[in-house]
Design a protein around this motif. Sequence first.
Motif: not given
Length: 650
Positions: A466-468, A502-503, A588-590, A614-615
């Motif tokens: 999960a991630g942006a 990452a990040n 950031d997944p959110f 996750d989001y």
Amino acid sequence: MSTDTSATRIRDLSDDDFRSAYDCDRFTASVVVNRLKYAVEHMSTAFLREAFSPIIRDWYDFACTISGPPEQDHRMAVVSNSLTVFLGTMADACRIAVEEFGADNLSPGDVLICNDPYRGGRHVNDVLFVRPVFVDGRIVSFVNMCAHQLDMGGTVPGGFSATKRSVYENGLVIPPMLLWSGDEPVRSTFSLVFDNSRFGGLLLPDFMSTLHQLQLGERLVRENIERYGLQAYLGALDYSCDTSAELMREAIARVPDGDYRGHATIDADGLDDTLDYTVRVTLRKRGHEIEADLSGTSAQARTCINSGVTDAKTALGVALTMLLDPEIPFTSGTWRHVDLVAPPGTVVTAMPPEGAPMMFWETSGALIAAIFRALNPVLGENAVGGDYGSTNTHNASGVRADGTPWTSATQCGGEHGPWGATKEGDGDSYTVLFNLNNLDPATETIEHDSPVVVLRKEHATDTGGAGAHRGGAANLKDTLWLTDAEQYLSPFRTKDPSGVGANGGAAGPNGAMWIFPPRDGELPDALVGTADDVYTASTPVAGVLDPRTKALDAENGVYHYFASEKCWRTTAGSVLRCLTNGGGGWGDPFERDVQKVLADVRDEYVSVEGAARDYGVVVLGDPHRDPEGLRFDEEATARLRARPRGGTPS
């Protein structure tokens, strides 16, 4: 002699200084280098068109390079757009082969071969071919190819197995020897190779094509020399390497000074599961230089999962290029401002005769993962998510009903999978490891060459980190075997996530491998399902699994060991399932755009439950029955995203 670019950038050199450094003007240097890139791509295209061996024809398992003469230290100046893990070792391998054989012993029309992993990296199936280019009686360059041969003897047809315990079980080792002399075949060398290979009928036409591509490369090099002059040609080779060195130097300088540590783990060797193997790296960055120290890495393994030091050097170059500047041309100049401290006798610097290399890309790939883990925290938005970590290589052989032997290599495991996400976007969901660069064999050719039916090759839901920007989704592959088979399976990284985040992104989850035996000795009449309850009927091969259901359970499961059976013998009608690891997420997944999450649910990259968990996105509707009717609940999503992470969705 190369130019010291530490004081003045190449682009800032005056025309006179440029000509003094490279014996030509900058326009000519650029033209020659690009013409040589055309030459290696032309060699590659022709070889791919003519290849008989499936691993060359369908996998693109070869590479071509052009390197300088001995007085330029054989520096690799131009490479093909192909297998990176070959390109990184070929400069050293060519130099070592020529120096050992003796440059003075070479003549026009000669071709040297060598496949010794300790001399030049890789494994015995990867045979290096080196052809000198002569002008006025002196060697002025080399054109080179390295190509995987389907079989080079040893105890396992096709070679891919992590259970072999010595170099003698791996297969035929060839020191630098002449294969062609004055364009005439050297019979003793041909006999040595073909007396030790199970599939000489496939290898022979590929060997002949190799000679033709080397002759083509030599002819194209000569055309450049005749058109632009020898000194301009040699100057262009220097220019190419200096350009890489300058770009890498500047990329290193953008990293904050400091000491950065990372590690990655290989689950086990092919002997037992009492030991795991950790690749450790400390990166000491100062100014424009960086040192990679491998001290603390596990001792070399007891089986052939090791890699050699030149493979470690390749991994270092690949990782730094991908993280710091993917536009840097991959040449000998890549490493000019990079030092490698490599204690001998580790799992990535194996020594003979006990430290046998075969599955070399797995352990050297772990070094790439360790470097990602070390540098990602200081790269900010330039950090990159990790990949699926292991090719989960499949190698099988057997006999058809008419007695014809068959071998399938690197076609039916988890050879292809996802990459991690970057600041540019989501990770690709179906490619090869960072240190490879191959094609994906077509299903039709797999089923034509072996008694197998590819039942599934699809993305698995909720497997991208999960991630942006979301990590690439894991690949789920089912293959149905129509005859009895001996299967060698090598998933190496199912304990710790390889797809590091990452990040602020999350790591991709781990995969596993199972075999579903035939029921009542019959071929299955339906696909094997994907719900957790189907796994009770399976034989686990690898992965951390629930002891009761045999489904994935990363937190409370039991580790299953890929070499608990040295060779997995299956009967006709068995189904092999391979699920790769997922790619790492970025950011950031959110903060992921809710419309992208909605599209992920529609496309089944993410489940409705995963979207909320996750989001923080509450999706309404049925992705199976009405995928275009999906929508998100704006108020519920806002409440969910405002909660502390890990909260329960309403």
